[in-house]
Scaffold this motif. Sequence first.
Motif, PDB file in Angstrom:
ATOM      1  N   UNK A 194     -95.129  15.638  60.453  1.00  0.00           N
ATOM      2  CA  UNK A 194     -95.914  17.321  59.545  1.00  0.00           C
ATOM      3  C   UNK A 194     -95.163  17.116  58.438  1.00  0.00           C
ATOM      4  N   UNK A 195     -95.751  16.252  57.638  1.00  0.00           N
ATOM      5  CA  UNK A 195     -95.186  16.085  55.775  1.00  0.00           C
ATOM      6  C   UNK A 195     -96.401  16.940  54.736  1.00  0.00           C
ATOM      7  N   UNK A 196     -95.413  16.907  53.953  1.00  0.00           N
ATOM      8  CA  UNK A 196     -96.149  17.395  52.785  1.00  0.00           C
ATOM      9  C   UNK A 196     -97.379  16.845  52.256  1.00  0.00           C
ATOM     10  N   UNK A 197     -98.655  17.547  51.475  1.00  0.00           N
ATOM     11  CA  UNK A 197     -99.298  16.285  51.426  1.00  0.00           C
ATOM     12  C   UNK A 197     -99.294  16.118  50.160  1.00  0.00           C
ATOM     13  N   UNK A 198     -99.732  14.740  50.269  1.00  0.00           N
ATOM     14  CA  UNK A 198     -99.656  14.498  48.511  1.00  0.00           C
ATOM     15  C   UNK A 198    -100.937  14.301  47.967  1.00  0.00           C
ATOM     16  N   UNK A 199    -101.810  14.804  47.202  1.00  0.00           N
ATOM     17  CA  UNK A 199    -103.256  14.184  46.477  1.00  0.00           C
ATOM     18  C   UNK A 199    -102.846  13.020  45.482  1.00  0.00           C
ATOM     19  N   UNK A 200    -102.120  12.383  45.936  1.00  0.00           N
ATOM     20  CA  UNK A 200    -102.733  11.356  44.459  1.00  0.00           C
ATOM     21  C   UNK A 200    -102.972   9.498  44.927  1.00  0.00           C
ATOM     22  N   UNK A 201    -102.250   9.033  44.746  1.00  0.00           N
ATOM     23  CA  UNK A 201    -102.448   7.438  45.114  1.00  0.00           C
ATOM     24  C   UNK A 201    -100.854   6.629  45.814  1.00  0.00           C
ATOM     25  N   UNK A 202    -100.880   6.043  46.088  1.00  0.00           N
ATOM     26  CA  UNK A 202     -99.920   4.556  45.133  1.00  0.00           C
ATOM     27  C   UNK A 202     -99.228   4.256  44.416  1.00  0.00           C
ATOM     28  N   UNK A 203     -98.039   4.181  44.227  1.00  0.00           N
ATOM     29  CA  UNK A 203     -97.814   3.657  42.486  1.00  0.00           C
ATOM     30  C   UNK A 203     -98.658   1.969  42.378  1.00  0.00           C
ATOM     31  N   UNK A 204     -98.562   1.404  43.929  1.00  0.00           N
ATOM     32  CA  UNK A 204     -99.311  -0.123  43.160  1.00  0.00           C
ATOM     33  C   UNK A 204    -100.860   0.783  42.793  1.00  0.00           C
ATOM     34  N   UNK A 205    -101.294   1.082  43.366  1.00  0.00           N
ATOM     35  CA  UNK A 205    -102.578   0.844  43.048  1.00  0.00           C
ATOM     36  C   UNK A 205    -102.942   1.801  41.233  1.00  0.00           C
ATOM     37  N   UNK A 206    -101.586   3.516  41.339  1.00  0.00           N
ATOM     38  CA  UNK A 206    -101.968   3.981  40.219  1.00  0.00           C
ATOM     39  C   UNK A 206    -101.293   2.999  39.075  1.00  0.00           C
ATOM     40  N   UNK A 213     -77.921   7.634  53.384  1.00  0.00           N
ATOM     41  CA  UNK A 213     -79.447   7.601  53.347  1.00  0.00           C
ATOM     42  C   UNK A 213     -79.695   5.886  53.155  1.00  0.00           C
ATOM     43  N   UNK A 214     -80.125   4.554  53.284  1.00  0.00           N
ATOM     44  CA  UNK A 214     -80.488   3.798  52.789  1.00  0.00           C
ATOM     45  C   UNK A 214     -82.201   3.917  53.064  1.00  0.00           C
ATOM     46  N   UNK A 215     -82.491   3.415  52.175  1.00  0.00           N
ATOM     47  CA  UNK A 215     -84.251   3.474  52.626  1.00  0.00           C
ATOM     48  C   UNK A 215     -84.657   2.328  53.550  1.00  0.00           C
ATOM     49  N   UNK A 216     -84.284   0.947  52.613  1.00  0.00           N
ATOM     50  CA  UNK A 216     -84.517  -0.476  53.153  1.00  0.00           C
ATOM     51  C   UNK A 216     -86.161  -0.554  53.313  1.00  0.00           C
ATOM     52  N   UNK A 217     -86.918  -0.045  52.924  1.00  0.00           N
ATOM     53  CA  UNK A 217     -87.693  -0.478  52.114  1.00  0.00           C
ATOM     54  C   UNK A 217     -89.179  -0.288  51.156  1.00  0.00           C
ATOM     55  N   UNK A 218     -88.290   0.149  50.503  1.00  0.00           N
ATOM     56  CA  UNK A 218     -88.798   0.812  48.809  1.00  0.00           C
ATOM     57  C   UNK A 218     -89.357  -0.255  48.346  1.00  0.00           C
ATOM     58  N   UNK A 219     -90.694   0.347  48.138  1.00  0.00           N
ATOM     59  CA  UNK A 219     -92.196  -0.231  47.463  1.00  0.00           C
ATOM     60  C   UNK A 219     -93.025   0.055  46.774  1.00  0.00           C
ATOM     61  N   UNK A 220     -93.585  -0.505  45.905  1.00  0.00           N
ATOM     62  CA  UNK A 220     -94.310   0.359  46.182  1.00  0.00           C
ATOM     63  C   UNK A 220     -95.341   1.372  45.987  1.00  0.00           C
ATOM     64  N   UNK A 221     -95.898   0.675  47.196  1.00  0.00           N
ATOM     65  CA  UNK A 221     -96.284   1.167  48.660  1.00  0.00           C
ATOM     66  C   UNK A 221     -96.365   2.359  49.405  1.00  0.00           C
TER      67      UNK A 221
END
Length: 870
Positions: A104-116, A146-154
């Motif tokens: 259960x995570x914070x809900x972000x009312x928006x879009x991905x960076x790629x779509x933005x 902590x290394x993310x390893x899948x950092x991308x615009x999506x």
Amino acid sequence: MDIADSEVAPQSPATDTPQLSDRYQILSTLGAGGMGVVYLAEDRKLHRRVAVKRLKADAASDNAHQRIQQEARLLAQLNHPNIVALHDVLEDTLDNGGRSVALVMEYIEGTTLRAWMRERTPNLQQKLSLLMQICQGLQQAHDLGIIHRDLKSDNILIAENAKGEPVAKITDFGIAKSQQLDEQTLTAENQLAGTITAMSPEQILGKALDARSDLFSLGTIAYELLTGSRPFGKNDTGALAMAHRVTNDPHTPPQQAWAGIPEPLAILLDKLLAKDPAMRPQSAQIVYQGFALLHKQGLEAESEDYTATLTDLFTHHKVKSRRRWQRALAVVAAALVLSTGGYWGWKEFTRLEPQYIAVMPVEINGEIRGEENAKALTKTMVRQALMNSVSQLKASALVSFEPKEGMDFEAQLQKLKDKGVTDALFAQLECAEIRCNIEIQRLAPQNSYIKQQQGFTFLTDKAQEAQYRTSNSAAKLFAPAYQRGDPSLATMSDDDYKRYLDVLSRMEAKELGENDLNDLFTLSNRYPRNIYIYQGLSDTAARLFVLHNQKEHIELALRALDRGEEQGVDKSITYRLKLLLYSLSDYSDQYQDLVKRLEEMKMPAAELMYQRARYFYRSGKYADAVDSSLNAYKLNPSAASLYLAAISQGAMGNYDASRNTLKQLTEKHPKHWSSFSALGVIELELGNLEAAEKAITSIPEPLRGWRTKSNLAVAYMLRKNYQSADRQFRAVLQVSENDVPTLGQLAEVKLALGDQKEAMKIFTKVIEITNGTSNQELRRYRALAHANVGNIEEAISIITDLVRVAPDDTYHKHAASQIYALAQEWRSASVYVAELLAQGMSTAWFKLPAHQQLCTQPLASTPVKSAICD
């Protein structure tokens, strides 16, 4: 191996809306991936909307279960406004007995960076603001290991705050790993987790990762956000092809994707996207400071001034207005308040890495129609063009290189590697009559890889245009951030251009004469804005000075360079050439002033240090030479710098340090034959004659230069094998007829053999050859020659001056001991002998007739006589 591809569309989300718990009511499906589904839910207890990420029923494998549990553990550690927050973890038992996990995570009312990016047209400040936020979130993760390893615009979500400003949130830590936890593979065998377009080269290759892997991924995000393009092109040829491009091919230069990109931003992107993690910044905080400074500058500058002001600030160009300078200072002050360390880290991060460039011999296949030496002239033209291309590059130095005869291509590259060369320019031509196809390559001596290459066709009867194009093409093999821009072409008449090439071809053939320098000087008068003339003029003056030791040669070239500056020739060209000329003779004040100017112009520090060391060595300031050469070695570990340190240590009598330095050098560069020759000299001075001969003769016979052969003759002389020494010295003089040190030593052998007449003849010749010289070594032999022919007052005057200028010079002190003995000043001679013996010089060096006179003199010290007398 299978590689997850970012272009593969996600599976359709499930249509059912399961009830997870009494607290969370599922409202709708937000999206789905290969393993899980993300739902929009209502938190009935806190009356807020949340996002729930739950494993699919068919994905509840141990591997998937471990991944989502790891994501929960990692998110539980993170609490940052730019990272999606974890509120709760839900687990229940499935009908098949398995376990289901939901986050259960914070809900972000928006879009991905790629779509933005697709939907908006943000200005540069908004883009920089988002990148700053991503850096801050990333830094908090990295601080926790902590290394993310899948950092991308999506995986960057964009929402808006109360002011309507975009806010970035990093999400999807599903394949992240903690460096504090035990290594654990969370992917199936032979499968690489992550998205290929977001991966660093080391991640694709399966190597160990650290935070800098995420910074590469950040670089791909920043590149696309700032330029509108992807650094390695579209992923339209498959994941494996993209993987090959990321690991092997250079990214598209940022300036090519966005012609107006400010230079500091281009440098930043280049460094983030470096293949080698060591070439990237060390932390997201440093990158944040850079973006913050750029963002602040953009907000305070008028739009038309933005790029120019930014370039002024970070490349230290002259600021063109008081107002702009005040703004720049204000920005620097603001950055220092934010983080002094971060700002200076950013300065270091955005500086251009120094380049040390050498030009390899030009290869020509086929025949060229024209004069008998048409091929040689074309080869000379291309070589000069390549050498001149270095002057068109920032933060770059030209490293002199002339391979020995018979040295193959691989051996040449090894030699360049030993010299600390970072880039080598090589040209190969295929010619037929008057048409040549040229291919210019930029090579990496460290691994023999071709970094860049470019080819074109030219006509040999249009040689001036060909030289201009070759020079510019070679410069364009380097990143745009290094390029100063194409110089203007100042053409000569065909006859004058032929004269120019004729002189340079004679220089390469080592057949220069006095008239050649005068011809180039005349051409520089006639064409004062032609930059190509100055390189040839300076090289010719330097060669002639080394051969004849006439300062007039250097003065003539310096006058031409001064006039060139007056006519508007770029000072980055004239200063580099002046540095070479100043280092050859007595130009102490001018040299020091020019070094400071070149430092301001960002000439590579290692090259400046090395040139300083050479100057100090020639001036007899050996301690300074050691410091400068070792500092140069730290910046750019070249055999040349270490060798200069070793011979400087030896010259001041620090034999143990010199021997250790040479040992370090020969271990790292086992074919650096000059080091073996220098080691032989050290052993000679210590009296270890067998060790000296062993070191010298370890150099292959064909590779022994006349200096090395001369050292071998000295070994014979110290062993009192005067006949062998005589033959060896004469063999050296057949190669170098007027070499003063060899002549001086041969004269001493003649004295030892009792041939007084021949010795005096040779000493007289030394005096003639060294007339007017300012070179310290030659002046020393001049003093010895004067003393031996009876000109005692002249000899003492010279040696006194030499010892004053270079009081640590072992060879000056040894010459002084001889001269004072010949002058019958026994106490002075005895003092110098005692000092040399104390520093470790062998008694074998005092068996010469002049020193042996001390043995019968009451004024000579008893310890000295006990040491040197038979």
